[in-house]
Design a protein around this motif. Structure first.
Motif, short mmCIF file in Angstrom:
data_model
loop_
_atom_site.label_atom_id
_atom_site.label_comp_id
_atom_site.label_asym_id
_atom_site.label_seq_id
_atom_site.Cartn_x
_atom_site.Cartn_y
_atom_site.Cartn_z
N PHE A 178 26.63 1.30 4.00
CA PHE A 178 25.39 0.56 3.33
C PHE A 178 25.86 -0.64 2.15
CE2 PHE A 178 20.93 1.19 1.70
CZ PHE A 178 20.25 -0.15 1.92
N LEU A 179 26.62 -0.02 1.38
CA LEU A 179 27.25 -0.95 0.43
C LEU A 179 28.18 -2.14 0.83
CD1 LEU A 179 28.86 1.53 -2.34
CD2 LEU A 179 27.01 -0.36 -2.81
N ILE A 180 29.02 -1.89 1.79
CA ILE A 180 29.26 -3.09 2.49
C ILE A 180 28.45 -4.04 3.14
CG2 ILE A 180 30.85 -3.82 4.45
CD1 ILE A 180 32.56 -1.11 4.25
N ALA A 181 27.34 -3.53 3.65
CA ALA A 181 26.33 -4.50 4.36
C ALA A 181 25.86 -5.11 3.25
CB ALA A 181 25.30 -3.47 5.19
N ILE A 182 25.56 -4.58 2.04
CA ILE A 182 24.74 -5.27 0.86
C ILE A 182 25.74 -6.35 0.15
CG2 ILE A 182 24.20 -4.99 -1.71
CD1 ILE A 182 23.27 -2.19 -0.80
N ALA A 183 26.94 -6.15 0.17
CA ALA A 183 28.08 -7.06 -0.43
C ALA A 183 28.02 -8.22 0.71
CB ALA A 183 29.36 -6.27 -0.37
N MET A 184 28.13 -8.04 1.99
CA MET A 184 28.19 -9.09 2.88
C MET A 184 26.82 -9.92 3.06
SD MET A 184 30.00 -7.17 5.91
CE MET A 184 29.60 -8.65 7.07
N THR A 185 25.80 -9.21 2.76
CA THR A 185 24.39 -9.88 2.76
C THR A 185 24.47 -10.82 1.54
OG1 THR A 185 23.26 -8.24 3.81
CG2 THR A 185 21.97 -9.57 2.61
N LEU A 206 23.81 -17.43 13.53
CA LEU A 206 23.19 -16.22 14.27
C LEU A 206 23.98 -14.95 14.35
CD1 LEU A 206 20.76 -15.11 16.16
CD2 LEU A 206 21.88 -16.71 17.82
N GLY A 207 25.23 -15.46 14.66
CA GLY A 207 26.34 -14.28 14.57
C GLY A 207 26.49 -13.43 13.37
N VAL A 208 26.38 -14.25 12.42
CA VAL A 208 26.38 -13.34 10.81
C VAL A 208 25.22 -12.68 10.92
CG1 VAL A 208 26.59 -13.56 8.54
CG2 VAL A 208 27.89 -15.15 9.74
N ARG A 209 23.99 -13.16 11.02
CA ARG A 209 22.67 -12.49 11.18
C ARG A 209 22.85 -11.38 11.83
NH1 ARG A 209 19.45 -16.68 11.74
NH2 ARG A 209 18.56 -16.03 13.79
N THR A 210 23.33 -11.41 13.02
CA THR A 210 23.28 -10.31 14.04
C THR A 210 24.26 -9.25 13.64
OG1 THR A 210 22.88 -11.81 15.94
CG2 THR A 210 23.74 -9.46 16.35
N LEU A 211 25.49 -9.46 12.91
CA LEU A 211 26.37 -8.43 12.54
C LEU A 211 25.41 -7.67 11.31
CD1 LEU A 211 28.91 -7.16 12.15
CD2 LEU A 211 29.77 -8.97 10.76
N LEU A 212 24.89 -8.32 10.33
CA LEU A 212 24.13 -7.97 9.34
C LEU A 212 22.95 -6.84 9.77
CD1 LEU A 212 23.82 -10.79 6.81
CD2 LEU A 212 25.33 -9.09 6.67
N GLU A 213 22.32 -7.31 10.78
CA GLU A 213 21.32 -6.43 11.45
C GLU A 213 21.99 -5.20 11.99
OE1 GLU A 213 18.10 -6.63 14.96
OE2 GLU A 213 19.15 -8.38 14.59
#
Length: 567
Positions: A178-185, A206-213
């Motif tokens: 979750f922390l990694i996802a927050i940092a990337m976001t 789109l690719g980055v958004r799909t990865l975050l999702e």
């Protein structure tokens, strides 16, 4: 009215500090404070739910710092409903725990340890429902993790420490992810505020958004126990005391479902991972219920049905339509209450007969008719028998699947119907074994002292048997009964416990004495939980209307964004 939004988080935290200052003294005052603060949180939650329904989402920026700098809390229809249902359930479980603590004569454990940890857990749940940004959503998860580890391992028995360690390892892994996802976001959008993200993520590739999702869905799927990320749950929950198991089963997994529902509608509308979610929903329903069919311990049966019915909620999120979102919200509220109630009933059965192993139970319909009713009603509700609320939620989801069409949607409709039928089969199996048939020979009698798991060491069977007999003569009119891994080897004369069976323990894992007359606070709290579940049926029309309005608000996104950003 906006000033009330932080109070469901702040009240339990402030009172926890007061209770820790008092310490394990003044037991009646401690109990009164706990009930009073949870009652106040329930009233506040209901007020926020009504206000959000009448006036739209309520938001507050703590410290008057505007996004993205400040902490934002938001109460819309969905958050208000989740707060109200969870507050009602946690209040009932607290009353139940008071009855168990008094019956076990565990004055210090519930008051000195359980109550502060429980209030912190409530604060964490409220923080998660109200969080207006990813960081505070993470903070809510961590508050729950700290409190839940204390509650899972209360008493420090080997079984509870082992189960709690597994839970913590899985939770820490999801927290790191979750922390990694927050940092990337934050790196790609420059903010973690949900309202701002809903606007800025549309400009992200789109690719980055799909990865975050995908990363956020993985985190929330672990929290929600979605298959194949649910293997930790059946071994973690059943070992804890009955009140802890009940509130965990009812609430903690739904926090993950809520987070999925919030982020998928607000941050990722028209998400690209819908087919993957549908597959996870179908697998959760089918694998979970097949696991329940194979179990012979009531707590493990309920743990697997919990995994299975999470699939219904993911079903609604995956379809991402108005009807499916509305059905998912109904089912979340229904399942929080019904699943909690069934685990409370399991605790009553264990208190009365010393076990939840179905092969050792029987005759409860005749011997304890009230207990039979307390089980039968939520069991039929879970199975989705008309006109109960389980049927309302499932019907809404299946209608949404039919309206959506497509191969995956029809597969989910078929899987939902099959899972519902198998749930009915599992509940009928429990009913026949524990309630309808005659009690098996050698069933425990009133006054039997149950040995805790911590006392059971290999090679000490004779000594354990002698100690149990002495304990039995000192604590109650019955005989001692070996209940550990090698039960039956001692002088107590108890039946062998099947491998993996859960040992009956009090709050601290100490020996407890069975009784045919159940403590009235435990029975009353369970009865109130049954009535709460039935109220969703009586108020089915208003509840459905409310959830439809909540679904409209979620899919529109504009009311939430305007409430936070003032646009």
């Amino acid at each position: 009215m906006n000033a009330l939004v932080p109070l469901p988080v702040l009240l339990p935290l402030c009172v926890t500090g007061l209770k820790l200052a008092i310490g394990p003294r003044l037991h009646r005052l401690q109990r009164f404070i706990s009930i009073a603060v949870l009652g106040a949180v329930l009233v506040l939650s209901a007020v926020l739910m009504v206000a959000a329904d009448r006036h739209g989402p309520l938001s507050v920026h703590l410290g008057d710092f505007a996004p993205p700098v400040g902490i934002t809390l938001v109460a819309d229809r969905l958050a208000g409903l989740m707060l109200t249902v969870s507050s009602a359930v946690t209040l009932l479980v607290l009353v139940y725990s008071l009855g168990q603590g008094m019956a076990d004569r565990d004055d210090q454990a519930p008051v000195g340890v359980f109550h502060p940890a429980y209030l912190i857990l409530v604060a964490g749940v409220s923080c998660t429902f109200l969080a207006g940004d990813l960081v505070n959503l993470y903070v809510g998860f961590e508050i729950m993790l700290v409190a839940s580890f204390v509650l899972l391992t209360i008493g420090g028995t080997a079984t509870r420490i082992r189960a709690g360690s597994t839970y913590v390892i899985i939770s820490l892994f999801s927290s790191v992810l979750f922390l990694i996802a927050i940092a990337m976001t934050y790196a790609v959008a420059g903010t973690v505020n949900l309202a701002q993200l809903s606007l800025r993520l549309q400009e992200v590739p789109l690719g980055v958004r799909t990865l975050l999702e995908a990363m956020l869905l993985t985190v929330f799927a672990i929290k929600a126990a979605v298959f194949p990320l649910a293997a930790w749950l059946p071994d973690s929950y059943p070992t804890a005391p009955a009140p802890v198991t009940a509130v965990f089963a009812g609430l903690l997994t739904k926090v993950g479902v809520y987070s999925m529902l919030r982020t998928q509608t607000l941050l990722f509308p028209g998400h690209r991972l819908g087919d993957l979610l549908m597959l996870a929903a179908l697998a959760s329903m089918v694998v979970g219920i097949l696991g329940a069919v194979a179990q012979t311990d009531l707590k493990r049966v309920l743990s697997f049905t919990l995994i299975s019915h999470i699939g219904y909620m993911v079903f609604g999120i995956a379809l991402a339509g108005h009807g499916s979102i509305s059905g998912a919200i109904v089912y979340v509220a229904h399942h929080i209450t019904v699943q909690t109630t069934l685990f409370l009933v399991a605790g009553l059965i264990e208190r009365r007969d010393g076990t939840t192993e179905l092969t050792r139970l029987g005759g409860l319909a005749k011997a304890a008719p009230l207990l039979a009713v307390l089980f039968f009603v939520p069991a039929m509700n879970l199975a989705g028998i008309p006109p109960l609320s389980g049927f309302i939620g499932k019907l809404g989801l299946m209608r949404a699947g039919v309206d959506a069409g497509g191969g995956w949607a029809w597969a989910l409709v078929a899987g939902s119907a099959a899972t519902s039928l198998l749930t009915l089969y599992v509940m009928a199996k429990v009913w026949n074994l524990a309630f309808w048939r005659d009690a098996p020979p050698g069933a425990e009698e009133e006054g039997v002292v149950l040995e805790s798991a911590e006392d059971d060491e290999p090679g000490d069977d004779e000594d354990d048997g002698e100690e149990e007999t002495a304990s039995g003569s000192g604590r109650g009119p019955g005989r001692g009964s070996g209940r550990g891994r090698d039960a039956g080897a001692g002088t107590g004369g108890g039946l062998p416990v099947p491998a993996g069976a859960v040992v009956s323990e009090g709050f601290l894992g100490q020996s407890i004495t069975t009784t045919k007359r159940l403590p009235w606070p435990m029975t009353a709290a369970t009865g109130a939980a049954v009535a709460l579940g039935l109220s969703y049926t009586v108020l089915g029309g208003p509840l459905t209307t409310f959830t439809q309005d909540a679904a409209t608000e979620l899919l529109a996104r504009t009311p939430y964004i305007e409430a936070v950003l003032g646009r």
